[in-house]
Each structure stands twice: as structure tokens, then as C-alpha cells.
Write an enzyme that holds these catalytic residues in place. Sequence first.
Site, short mmCIF file in Angstrom:
data_model
loop_
_atom_site.label_atom_id
_atom_site.label_comp_id
_atom_site.label_asym_id
_atom_site.label_seq_id
_atom_site.Cartn_x
_atom_site.Cartn_y
_atom_site.Cartn_z
N HIS A 172 -28.20 -39.81 20.15
CA HIS A 172 -29.30 -40.33 20.96
C HIS A 172 -30.00 -41.41 20.13
O HIS A 172 -30.35 -41.17 18.97
CB HIS A 172 -30.31 -39.23 21.27
N GLU A 174 -33.89 -44.38 23.05
CA GLU A 174 -34.51 -43.79 24.26
C GLU A 174 -36.02 -44.06 24.12
O GLU A 174 -36.57 -44.85 24.84
CB GLU A 174 -34.22 -42.29 24.33
N1 HPA Z 1 -33.52 -36.77 24.30
C1 HPA Z 1 -33.51 -36.14 23.12
N2 HPA Z 1 -33.24 -34.86 23.00
C2 HPA Z 1 -32.95 -34.15 24.08
C3 HPA Z 1 -32.95 -34.74 25.32
C4 HPA Z 1 -33.25 -36.12 25.44
O1 HPA Z 1 -33.26 -36.74 26.52
N3 HPA Z 1 -32.64 -33.76 26.19
C5 HPA Z 1 -32.43 -32.63 25.49
N4 HPA Z 1 -32.63 -32.86 24.20
ZN ZN Z 2 -30.13 -36.33 26.12
#
Ligand code: HPA
Ligand code: ZN
Length: 341
Positions: A202, A205
Site C-alpha cells: 500500500h 493512499e
Molecule cells: N489501507 C491500509 N491498510 C488497510 C486498508 C487500507 O485501505 N484496509 C485494511 N488495511
Molecule cells: Zn487496502
Amino acid sequence: MVRMDAPVSEAFLRGMPKVELHLHIEGTLEPESMFVLAERNRIRLPWPDVEALRAAYAFSDLQSFLDVYYRGADVLRTAEDFYELAWAWCRRAAADHTRHAEVFFDPQTHTGRGIALAAVIDGLEAAFHRAERELGLHVAMIPCFVRHLDEAAALATLEAARPWWDRFVAFGLDSAELGNPPEKFAAAFAAVRAAGLRVVAHAGEEGPPAYILGALDRLGAVRIDHGVRCLEDEAVVARLVREQIPLTVCPLSNVRLRVFHRIEDHNLCELVARGLCVTINSDDPAYFGGYLGDNYVAVARAFNLGRPAMVRLAHNAISAAFVDDAYRASLRAELDAYVGS
Ligand code: HPA
Ligand code: ZN
């Protein structure tokens, strides 16, 4: 992205064979199931009922969601619980015409509460094997390190998961992004790569574009989860385009976590227009108000997209999947047959 085509029908999108690459299995825990499991495991939830729980889903950012999400995950205690969670999602995903999914889970969220990793994985795997046999849905697993904990904990988790390494298609990185840059986990992901496993993370975001670069350069990520903030840095966009690094974009999640104010404000069309390999995913559908099909429909409606654009997005997910050539070709053939029929 072509916007002159006739708008695509909802029925076409719902029936389209799909691939999902960004789904947290703990994020598929529906409120009703949370209460059933809480009762079975004699756990007191901080919400009196389902209605109050749903009212708590008014998130202001990622952390406000994670606080509820980790509290909810606490009801998962036994292999049977994980099985039921995963099987319920498999049935929904199959009804959504999902054919292949690469599903995240957070080992540390469970082992940190004293749950054996074997209980988590055995439960999930039993459901995924049944889905393969009975639903024509193939599911691969991606454990994620939680970035709010330290790198030593990630390394210990990788080691604890050694018996199952050959069952995973990658390791990922999730949880609170801001203040926890990718380089915090450079050694952990070096160990992942040394184990012969792929890396996803990730990034971008809530975090800045520099975190996307960090995920690529310091962790060796081959796919970026979310990545929507890349547009703030031309050099990052150029890199992602040049290397065709896929982004697993989660439109309804981004709206619920206030990355974008409204779905109409989402930058998905700009990402596509810039030549990025964009895929559509649901993230934590029980918390964000929509499963995979709902995300496709929301995007098509918000931007008045036609069939070619939506089919292209579905093809991108096939391109970005961690599968062998023969299976990828069969996924493509099924999508092409659906579009041509
Ligand atoms: N971002 C980061 N961590 C997470 C997310 C997300 O969207 N969903 C579950 N854990
Ligand atoms: Zn996620």
C-alpha cells in the site's frame, strides 16, 4: 479513456467475469456476522447492536477506519471463524462473477491476540479450496505486514509463516501509512524477496508520492496498492507508466476514507489517461459500502463510461494478476467471450 461510447449497462458490468487484486479478508466481515461471532466467542463489542456499529462507519480518514476494523477483527478466534468469514466472501464474490482474487490477510492482527497462525491460514484455505471446487473461483493469498508495528515484528511474522510460503503469491504492507514509510521495512522485504516471494505494498493512499517510489526502490514492490496520489509527482507517474506498474485502485474505499470527497472527484480517469495500468478493487467491502461489482458500477456511472473503457479496466486486472501464462490466457478468453457474446 473513451467517453463517447454509449453508457454501459449495470447488468453487463455485474455479469462481467472479474479479477480482484486488493481485498482484505478481514474487511469482508459484515456487521451481522461480527455480532454472531462476538456472541459465539463471548466477546463484548463496544457497540450495542448492528445499527450502532453501522453508524460507526462514518470514517474521517484511514486511522479512524482502522480503529473500528481492528476492533471488529477481534471477534475472529478459531479456524472455523476464519473459514466462515472467507466462505461468506467467496459466495458473494462468485455471485459478483469474480473468477480470480488475490486476497490480503494480516497475520499480526491475529497472532498479536494469541491466535495461532495455523488457525488463521487453515480456516482461510479451507474456504478457498471449497470455492475453487464448488464456485469456479480461484483465490490466492497475500499476507501483509502491518506498518504500525516495527520491522522486527514483520521479520518474525515472515519466519513464523515459513511453513506456508509456497501457498502465497506475495507479501504485502498495509495499515497506517502516514509516518510509516516503506523504508521502515526494507530488511523485511529483502527477506521476502530472498524467500522467492513477490512484494506488493500500500502506498500513495494517504501517503505522499515519495512512498510509492520507496515501495518500488526500497522494497522491490511489483504492484502498488492504491497509488492514487502518484499524480502529485510527474516523475513518479513517468516511472509507473514506463514500467507499467499496476495500481490496485479502490474507488469506494477512497471516498469513504476521504481520499476524495465524492466518487466524481476520483482521479481514476486521469490515471488511465496518463497511461497507467489501473485496476478496480473493493479493499474492505463490508466497511466501505460496496463489493467489486459495486465499484465497477460506481465508476461507470460517475464518469459515464462505456463498455470499452470498463472492459479495459477488467483486462488490466488480468494483466496485473500473479498467475501463469496459461491461466492468464484462459481468464482473457473468458472475458473476451463475454464481451463478444
Ligand atoms: N489501507 C491500509 N491498510 C488497510 C486498508 C487500507 O485501505 N484496509 C485494511 N488495511
Ligand atoms: Zn487496502
